[in-house]
Design an enzyme around this catalytic site. Structure first.
Site, PDB file in Angstrom:
ATOM      1  N   GLU A  62      32.543  21.175  45.526  1.00 50.11           N
ATOM      2  CA  GLU A  62      32.780  22.078  44.401  1.00 50.11           C
ATOM      3  C   GLU A  62      31.495  22.765  43.952  1.00 50.11           C
ATOM      4  O   GLU A  62      31.497  23.941  43.607  1.00 50.11           O
ATOM      5  CB  GLU A  62      33.425  21.331  43.242  1.00 50.11           C
ATOM      6  CG  GLU A  62      34.876  20.940  43.490  1.00 50.11           C
ATOM      7  CD  GLU A  62      35.771  22.142  43.759  1.00 50.11           C
ATOM      8  OE1 GLU A  62      35.474  23.240  43.241  1.00 50.11           O
ATOM      9  OE2 GLU A  62      36.760  21.996  44.485  1.00 50.11           O
ATOM     10  N   TYR A 145      35.518  23.908  34.753  1.00 44.79           N
ATOM     11  CA  TYR A 145      36.151  24.086  36.059  1.00 44.79           C
ATOM     12  C   TYR A 145      35.862  22.901  36.984  1.00 44.79           C
ATOM     13  O   TYR A 145      36.771  22.325  37.585  1.00 44.79           O
ATOM     14  CB  TYR A 145      35.693  25.382  36.742  1.00 44.79           C
ATOM     15  CG  TYR A 145      36.071  25.357  38.201  1.00 44.79           C
ATOM     16  CD1 TYR A 145      37.377  25.607  38.596  1.00 44.79           C
ATOM     17  CD2 TYR A 145      35.150  24.972  39.180  1.00 44.79           C
ATOM     18  CE1 TYR A 145      37.764  25.502  39.925  1.00 44.79           C
ATOM     19  CE2 TYR A 145      35.523  24.858  40.507  1.00 44.79           C
ATOM     20  CZ  TYR A 145      36.829  25.126  40.872  1.00 44.79           C
ATOM     21  OH  TYR A 145      37.208  24.997  42.183  1.00 44.79           O
ATOM     22  N   ASP A 163      39.901  28.744  39.406  1.00 44.23           N
ATOM     23  CA  ASP A 163      38.813  29.459  40.065  1.00 44.23           C
ATOM     24  C   ASP A 163      39.239  30.906  40.272  1.00 44.23           C
ATOM     25  O   ASP A 163      40.331  31.322  39.856  1.00 44.23           O
ATOM     26  CB  ASP A 163      38.408  28.766  41.382  1.00 44.23           C
ATOM     27  CG  ASP A 163      39.319  29.139  42.543  1.00 44.23           C
ATOM     28  OD1 ASP A 163      40.511  29.494  42.311  1.00 44.23           O
ATOM     29  OD2 ASP A 163      38.861  29.078  43.703  1.00 44.23           O
ATOM     30  N   CYS A 218      46.574  35.988  49.189  1.00 42.37           N
ATOM     31  CA  CYS A 218      46.471  36.903  48.043  1.00 42.37           C
ATOM     32  C   CYS A 218      44.996  37.187  47.772  1.00 42.37           C
ATOM     33  O   CYS A 218      44.463  36.897  46.708  1.00 42.37           O
ATOM     34  CB  CYS A 218      47.145  36.274  46.824  1.00 42.37           C
ATOM     35  SG  CYS A 218      47.427  37.434  45.473  1.00 42.37           S
ATOM     36  N   CYS A 225      50.872  40.463  51.949  1.00 38.19           N
ATOM     37  CA  CYS A 225      52.076  40.079  51.215  1.00 38.19           C
ATOM     38  C   CYS A 225      53.189  39.561  52.128  1.00 38.19           C
ATOM     39  O   CYS A 225      54.010  38.744  51.698  1.00 38.19           O
ATOM     40  CB  CYS A 225      52.589  41.267  50.398  1.00 38.19           C
ATOM     41  SG  CYS A 225      51.464  41.788  49.083  1.00 38.19           S
ATOM     42  N   CYS A 228      53.190  35.872  52.211  1.00 35.45           N
ATOM     43  CA  CYS A 228      53.191  35.179  50.933  1.00 35.45           C
ATOM     44  C   CYS A 228      54.563  34.574  50.629  1.00 35.45           C
ATOM     45  O   CYS A 228      55.585  35.273  50.700  1.00 35.45           O
ATOM     46  CB  CYS A 228      52.800  36.148  49.812  1.00 35.45           C
ATOM     47  SG  CYS A 228      52.786  35.369  48.186  1.00 35.45           S
ATOM     48  N   CYS A 234      56.932  38.529  43.126  1.00 34.25           N
ATOM     49  CA  CYS A 234      55.602  38.766  42.550  1.00 34.25           C
ATOM     50  C   CYS A 234      55.658  39.950  41.587  1.00 34.25           C
ATOM     51  O   CYS A 234      56.095  41.052  41.956  1.00 34.25           O
ATOM     52  CB  CYS A 234      54.606  39.048  43.674  1.00 34.25           C
ATOM     53  SG  CYS A 234      53.004  39.661  43.113  1.00 34.25           S
TER      54      CYS A 234
END
Length: 317
Positions: A62, A145, A163, A218, A225, A228, A234
């Site tokens: 991270e 975060y 994020d 995305c 798309c 997705c 969406c």
């Protein structure tokens, strides 16, 4: 969970079936199953996702992944964990060694912060990364975060992990805009909490899945798309993909900036295993005012330690 029907990966974007009559944009109940099922089929095999990584491996990843792509992080991550498999191993070294091992990942203050977190984990928690969100947040160098990410990805807890990738998915799929604001807002945090699944294991899986969807499908540019799992509902796509009309998005300018000069100065110090004279640093950049400003900034940030006689080295304590 029953797997939903997924659009074929080979279909063009304009072949995605549109919404049914009266169908509304996505809400949490419509998001979880398709996105998690997609993740189960498409998640990258990354070392920090493997059980053997443990909480320390998740924490290291991270820190490294902040503003740095996965392909640059992977080799440094592997070397780091080989050398410092536990927080106490890193804490026993001088902070300058963390800066040296950070290499060219950029934003090297992250190395100092990770070293500081390792020292605190060793002193306060017996060398084990704490599981409680509040204890994670109390570690030096760890913000909301990172605390949420470690609690979620390492310990399977229920936290909103926001994020850039997740924020972009939520902006498009739920809010109906192309990009999120430049900085995380209270409204985004409220939305993320509202979208969390109720049970902890599903919430943790959802956090990882929504992040991966933003990273692989995305994306900021050239979103795919047709791949997705939630494209048919969406909000941004249903609205005709309106162009971004908010504040200009921040660029990542590097060439000619103080960041570039700082990187060149640190590169000299990383390669040297003895103090470096001022003359060696003067050779890395032609403009003396900017060079001096960059060096002063490195000293102020604790990344460089000045010594008597005009010598410099990475921090020793």
């Amino acid at each position: 969970m029953t797997a939903p029907t997924k659009p074929p990966h080979s279909s063009p974007a304009d072949a995605i079936p549109g919404p049914l009559l009266g169908e509304r944009p996505l809400s949490g109940e419509h998001l979880h199953s398709p996105v998690i099922d997609w993740f189960d089929d498409n998640a990258r095999d990354l070392p920090w996702r493997r059980p053997e990584a443990g909480a320390w491996g998740v924490m290291v990843s991270e820190f490294m992944l902040q503003q740095t792509p996965v392909n640059r992080v992977l080799p440094v991550y592997e070397q780091w964990l080989d050398r410092w498999p536990r927080p106490a191993d890193l804490a026993a070294e001088a902070p300058g060694e963390a800066v040296r091992a950070w290499g060219r990942l950029g934003y090297p203050r992250r190395a100092l912060r990770l070293h500081g977190a390792a020292v605190a984990i060793t002193e306060r928690h017996g060398g084990d990364v704490p599981a409680e969100h509040a204890q994670l947040l109390a570690l030096p160098g760890i913000g909301e975060y990172t605390a949420a990410a470690v609690a979620s990805f390492a310990y399977g807890q229920r936290h909103a992990v926001l994020d850039t990738n997740v924020r972009r998915v939520f902006a498009r799929a739920v809010t109906g805009v192309q990009y999120p604001p430049n900085a995380t807002t209270a409204a985004e945090r409220k939305l993320a909490r509202a979208l969390l699944p109720d049970d902890e294991p599903t919430a943790a899986r959802w956090a990882a899945a929504s992040m991966e969807l933003g990273a692989l499908v995305c994306t900021a540019k050239n979103e795919t798309c047709h791949r997705c799992p939630i494209a048919a509902r969406c909000a941004w796509r249903l609205a005709g993909k309106p162009a971004h009309d908010g504040p200009p998005r921040r660029g990542q300018t590097y060439a000619g900036t103080d960041r570039q000069v700082r990187g060149k100065l640190l590169a000299v110090l990383r390669e040297a295993h003895a103090p470096v004279p001022q003359a060696a640093l003067d050779r890395v950049w032609h403009e003396p005012v900017q060079r001096a400003r960059a060096l002063d900034g490195l000293v102020a940030d604790g990344l460089v330690e000045p010594l008597p006689g005009g010598l410099y080295r990475l921090p020793s304590a």
